[in-house]
Write a protein that holds these residues in place. Sequence first.
Motif, PDB file in Angstrom:
ATOM      1  N   MET A  52       1.099  -1.273   0.150  1.00 17.36           N
ATOM      2  CA  MET A  52       0.018  -0.043  -0.050  1.00 17.36           C
ATOM      3  C   MET A  52       0.719   1.148   0.050  1.00 17.36           C
ATOM      4  N   LEU A  53       0.580   2.092  -0.851  1.00 13.58           N
ATOM      5  CA  LEU A  53       1.321   3.634  -0.916  1.00 13.58           C
ATOM      6  C   LEU A  53       0.651   4.474   0.068  1.00 13.58           C
ATOM      7  N   LEU A  65       3.589  -2.732   3.893  1.00 12.06           N
ATOM      8  CA  LEU A  65       3.142  -4.125   3.630  1.00 12.06           C
ATOM      9  C   LEU A  65       2.098  -4.743   4.466  1.00 12.06           C
ATOM     10  N   VAL A  66       1.119  -5.184   4.014  1.00  8.46           N
ATOM     11  CA  VAL A  66      -0.083  -5.735   4.675  1.00  8.46           C
ATOM     12  C   VAL A  66      -0.467  -7.123   4.407  1.00  8.46           C
ATOM     13  N   PRO A  67      -0.160  -7.755   5.383  1.00  5.51           N
ATOM     14  CA  PRO A  67      -0.463  -9.557   5.012  1.00  5.51           C
ATOM     15  C   PRO A  67      -1.909  -9.474   4.775  1.00  5.51           C
ATOM     16  N   GLY A  68      -2.169 -10.598   3.436  1.00  5.04           N
ATOM     17  CA  GLY A  68      -3.439 -10.833   3.193  1.00  5.04           C
ATOM     18  C   GLY A  68      -4.402 -10.852   4.396  1.00  5.04           C
ATOM     19  N   LEU A  69      -5.847 -10.717   4.346  1.00  5.67           N
ATOM     20  CA  LEU A  69      -6.677 -10.994   5.468  1.00  5.67           C
ATOM     21  C   LEU A  69      -6.642  -9.779   6.303  1.00  5.67           C
ATOM     22  N   ARG A  70      -5.695  -8.974   6.068  1.00  4.82           N
ATOM     23  CA  ARG A  70      -5.636  -7.817   7.077  1.00  4.82           C
ATOM     24  C   ARG A  70      -6.027  -6.547   6.484  1.00  4.82           C
ATOM     25  N   THR A  71      -6.213  -5.453   7.172  1.00  4.48           N
ATOM     26  CA  THR A  71      -6.039  -4.249   6.488  1.00  4.48           C
ATOM     27  C   THR A  71      -5.353  -3.131   7.384  1.00  4.48           C
ATOM     28  N   ILE A  72      -5.008  -2.056   6.848  1.00  9.67           N
ATOM     29  CA  ILE A  72      -4.225  -0.962   7.749  1.00  9.67           C
ATOM     30  C   ILE A  72      -5.111  -0.505   8.788  1.00  9.67           C
ATOM     31  N   THR A 157      -1.819  -3.214  11.435  1.00  9.95           N
ATOM     32  CA  THR A 157      -2.923  -3.750  10.832  1.00  9.95           C
ATOM     33  C   THR A 157      -3.785  -4.303  11.873  1.00  9.95           C
ATOM     34  N   GLU A 158      -5.028  -4.779  11.406  1.00  2.38           N
ATOM     35  CA  GLU A 158      -6.112  -5.490  11.917  1.00  2.38           C
ATOM     36  C   GLU A 158      -6.598  -6.501  11.137  1.00  2.38           C
TER      37      GLU A 158
END
Length: 164
Positions: A52-53, A65-72, A157-158
């Motif tokens: 994500m920029l 850098l955000v792992p899949g299934l997570r969001t900032i 993230t969460e």
Amino acid sequence: MTDMNESQDGPGVQALAASGLAHTLRRHGPVKSLTEAAAARGVAPQDMVKTMLVRRGKGDYLFVLVPGLRTISWPKLRAVLGVSRLSMPDADQAHHVTGYLRGAITPFGSAQTLPVIADVTLTGRMVSIGAGEHGVAATVDADQLVHHLQAQVVDVTEPSNWAE
């Protein structure tokens, strides 16, 4: 890994090849979701990495850098960066800053070298990160990725609360 199409590859794939970072390049067709992309890349959805920029201020950007299934988690990220406001640039601005189209953004070969923050849940496993073109990704060891990018590893993230 050597790729037969090396001469036609974009800056992301070229930067990965030049990095010395052990990786496996994977090319796949169009995908419509994180789940489809994970299946095409042969990894679990949580092992996908979204780059994500984020805009901190005028002309001040960074990669998250955000792992899949997570969001900032915007409150967490603002606290880590010590700012009260953050935003996501529009597609044109993201392309100008990185040289990549939205959905294919990667720190590898970006038009500008930017700081990188990696979520703490990313480390300790193999992950798949985009290589600058739609349908092209690299599977890498997350710890080596973080080290290579000199990423700051923090809790930003969460879990996602949306279904695909």
